[in-house]
Design a protein around this motif. Structure first.
Motif, short mmCIF file in Angstrom:
data_model
loop_
_atom_site.label_atom_id
_atom_site.label_comp_id
_atom_site.label_asym_id
_atom_site.label_seq_id
_atom_site.Cartn_x
_atom_site.Cartn_y
_atom_site.Cartn_z
N UNK A 201 -8.36 -4.58 6.59
CA UNK A 201 -7.66 -3.58 7.41
C UNK A 201 -7.54 -2.24 6.69
N UNK A 202 -7.46 -2.28 5.37
CA UNK A 202 -7.48 -1.02 4.61
C UNK A 202 -8.78 -0.26 4.90
N UNK B 51 -10.00 5.40 6.54
CA UNK B 51 -10.73 6.61 6.96
C UNK B 51 -10.01 7.40 8.04
N UNK B 52 -9.17 6.73 8.84
CA UNK B 52 -8.45 7.42 9.93
C UNK B 52 -7.17 8.08 9.45
#
Length: 276
Positions: A266-267, A272-273
């Motif tokens: 999930x990282x 990036x967002x």
């Protein structure tokens, strides 16, 4: 821009939770837990009182009249401590270098958020100038909130993370003696490693230092009126805090991960967002 810089100065913790709210992991550079000043003052005023007694007792607004308080801030205490600056300046001139600070809470926020850490005369003048601007730009609680999240407390940064690390609970829940312990450890040489490590001699010395610092803070609270000598309930809390044994939780880590593979996946998806 004071406002823009203040919003990007702190590395807070992002927590990954399951649908039922169970913490799975957290992502952080400097483990911080944000403290809401108004909520903390309502739930547990001892924390703020202990810190102000130890660090800058004149920062605390005792007046109910907001206009009166703003006039005091503007004309009597414009963000810096004139006597503290004078005392530090004479010490520094005697040593021909910057060895003393004489800083208010406003100045400490300026140092931590807006300036680099070198100790020079030119930076000290910048610090005073920006402390005055800070006082004009931010409210009392906004500055105090930045300070409470900024300060180094024996390993963790900010009183929220320190309370969690040392006592295993939020700042809103700690006792008077625990609040005095945290206040005594601000920017101090005692660290969490010393009190939770395996070296018995270091742990003993650390606990002795913590007790001395705690008792100093409690006595400052009494001396400066944060604990009222004419209030029996206050004095009972004061005596109980002085006699309380020092108890530190065995901290196992700021961000222990129960699901490392999921958290790293999930990282990769969200970094990036939202950034790191």
């Amino acid at each position: 821009d004071l406002n823009q810089k203040s919003g990007t100065a702190f590395a807070y913790t992002s927590t990954l939770t399951a649908r039922d709210g169970t913490p799975l992991a957290c992502y952080t550079k400097q483990h911080r837990i944000h403290v809401d000043v108004a909520k903390l003052r309502a739930a547990n005023p001892h924390v703020i009182d202990a810190i102000l007694a130890a660090e800058d007792s004149r920062f605390n607004p005792k007046e109910e009249d907001e206009f009166h308080w703003r006039m005091i801030n503007k004309f009597i205490r414009p963000g810096y401590d004139l006597w503290g600056v004078f005392h530090a300046a004479t010490t520094n001139l005697a040593n021909m270098r910057v060895v003393a600070g004489g800083s208010t809470i406003d100045q400490q926020v300026v140092k931590g958020v807006y300036l680099t850490p070198e100790r020079t005369f030119s930076r000290k003048f910048k610090e005073i100038f920006l402390a005055v601007k800070l006082k004009q730009h931010f409210s009392h609680d906004e500055t105090l909130g930045m300070y409470l999240d900024l300060i180094y407390v024996g390993g963790p940064y900010g009183v929220g993370a320190a309370s969690s690390a040392f006592f295993g609970k939020g700042a809103e829940e700690i006792s008077l003696d625990q609040a005095a312990i945290l206040a005594g450890m601000i920017n101090n040489s005692i660290s969490l490693v010393d009190v939770t490590g395996v070296d018995e001699e270091k742990r003993k010395l650390a606990f002795e230092k913590i007790k001395r610092k705690r008792d100093i803070v409690l006595n400052l609270m009494l001396e400066k009126g944060f604990i009222r000598s004419d209030d029996e309930a206050d004095m009972k809390r004061y005596r109980d805090a002085l006699s309380a044994p020092i108890k530190i939780a065995r901290f196992t880590g700021a961000c222990e991960r129960t699901e490392p593979f999921v958290s790293e996946y999930l990282r990769g998806v969200y970094e990036p967002k939202f950034g790191n």
